[in-house]
Each structure stands twice: as C-alpha cells, then as structure tokens.
Design an enzyme around this catalytic site. Structure first.
Site, PDB file in Angstrom:
ATOM      1  N   HIS A 265       5.125  -5.714 -11.605  1.00 44.34           N
ATOM      2  CA  HIS A 265       5.549  -7.118 -11.611  1.00 44.34           C
ATOM      3  C   HIS A 265       5.570  -7.663 -13.037  1.00 44.34           C
ATOM      4  O   HIS A 265       6.517  -8.332 -13.450  1.00 44.34           O
ATOM      5  CB  HIS A 265       4.588  -7.994 -10.791  1.00 44.34           C
ATOM      6  CG  HIS A 265       4.574  -7.728  -9.340  1.00 44.34           C
ATOM      7  ND1 HIS A 265       3.402  -7.528  -8.642  1.00 44.34           N
ATOM      8  CD2 HIS A 265       5.566  -7.649  -8.426  1.00 44.34           C
ATOM      9  CE1 HIS A 265       3.674  -7.350  -7.368  1.00 44.34           C
ATOM     10  NE2 HIS A 265       4.990  -7.416  -7.207  1.00 44.34           N
TER      11      HIS A 265
ATOM     12  N   ARG B 106      12.975  -0.693  -7.403  1.00 43.06           N
ATOM     13  CA  ARG B 106      12.262   0.561  -7.597  1.00 43.06           C
ATOM     14  C   ARG B 106      13.081   1.755  -7.135  1.00 43.06           C
ATOM     15  O   ARG B 106      13.000   2.822  -7.712  1.00 43.06           O
ATOM     16  CB  ARG B 106      10.942   0.543  -6.820  1.00 43.06           C
ATOM     17  CG  ARG B 106       9.965  -0.497  -7.322  1.00 43.06           C
ATOM     18  CD  ARG B 106       8.795  -0.604  -6.389  1.00 43.06           C
ATOM     19  NE  ARG B 106       9.270  -1.131  -5.110  1.00 43.06           N
ATOM     20  CZ  ARG B 106       8.491  -1.603  -4.164  1.00 43.06           C
ATOM     21  NH1 ARG B 106       7.201  -1.577  -4.293  1.00 43.06           N
ATOM     22  NH2 ARG B 106       9.006  -2.084  -3.052  1.00 43.06           N
TER      23      ARG B 106
ATOM     24  N   SER C 133       2.212  -3.831  -4.320  1.00 41.95           N
ATOM     25  CA  SER C 133       0.927  -4.494  -4.071  1.00 41.95           C
ATOM     26  C   SER C 133       0.232  -3.879  -2.869  1.00 41.95           C
ATOM     27  O   SER C 133      -0.988  -3.695  -2.864  1.00 41.95           O
ATOM     28  CB  SER C 133       1.134  -5.991  -3.838  1.00 41.95           C
ATOM     29  OG  SER C 133       1.610  -6.616  -4.992  1.00 41.95           O
TER      30      SER C 133
END
Length: 159
Positions: free
Chosen positions: A17, A90, A127
């Site tokens: 991030h 990603r 996360s």
C-alpha cells in the site's frame, strides 16, 4: 491542484500500500487515502486506528491526507473535487475486478481510474495474508512498517 485518491480498507496498511501511495504522491499535488468503512465487516483494527497508523506511516509525504469514507467512492471524490482514483494491481485477477469498478465509476461520475503495477516485491501481498501469517506467529516484519508491526503484535496478543 491535481488530486487523486488511493482507496482501501488498509486493515492493516502494508508496504505494498505504501509503495502505491508514495508513487501517487509524486504524481499528484494532493493524495487522499480513503479508508473504507464497512459496517458489515469486523476488521482487526477499528477505522480510527487504521487512520492513525496510516497518518503516521505516511508522515513523510506532506501532500497525503487520510480520511474515512462510507458509501460510494465517487461521492467521496465529488465532495473533494478529486478526478482520479489510483489503484495498485498485483495480478491479472486484480485487473478483472478493478476494470469493472473503473468502468462503473467513470460511468457514474466521470472519475478516472489509474492502474499502477505493483512493485514485484509486493506482488503477493495483501492485508488478509499479513493478518493470517501474523495470527499463526509468522514473521511479517518485511511486509509492514515497524509501527504497524508493533500494533499488529499488540492487537493479536490481546485478541
């Protein structure tokens, strides 16, 4: 004034991030980090805790602002005169979902979405993965900023 937003739940914020936020901060005069409030999901960290962690780990970027949002991201953008959303990708699987969101957002409000390829170092990082590995005692020190690592260890010790 060129403005953009980097949205997400950031539960917790990761080095991936931070890479996207830092890169956006070089391209825009103001970058908002919009922390999503989802009342139906119970996060590991409360929204206020996430905001404080993000503020601390982005303090080196003078042009980054951190706020919570609830509802449609395009409304957040309209209220702050933000014409662009910056999203990190990603993998191809991210693109499939994010393209649909980008097309919906431009259709609803004219807000553009810019896709930034993730640094290969963070191509696997999420996360959720950080939380899962940390919960089972795995080392995530290379995946999150030191401040977040401390908060994560403290939270998992309490829960």
């Amino acid at each position: 004034m060129r403005r953009a937003v980097c949205p997400g739940s950031f539960d917790p914020i990761t080095n991936g991030h931070l890479d996207i936020i830092g890169r956006a901060s070089k391209l825009y005069d103001e970058v908002y980090v919009a922390v999503m409030i989802n009342k139906s999901k119970k996060g590991l960290f409360e929204v206020e805790e996430r905001i404080e962690l993000i503020r601390q780990v982005t303090a080196e970027y003078a042009n980054v602002r951190v706020e919570a949002f609830h509802g449609l991201l395009v409304d957040f953008c309209k209220q702050r005169d933000i014409p662009a959303i910056v999203k990190g990708l990603r993998a191809v699987s991210d693109f499939d979902y994010e393209l649909q969101m980008a097309q919906m957002n431009i259709g609803l409000s004219g807000v553009e979405t810019l896709f930034v390829p993730t640094n290969p170092t963070y191509s696997f990082l999420s996360s959720s993965l950080v939380k899962e590995v940390a919960t089972w005692g795995g080392d995530v020190s290379h995946l999150v900023p030191p401040l977040v690592l401390e908060a994560l260890a403290e939270r998992l010790k309490r829960d």
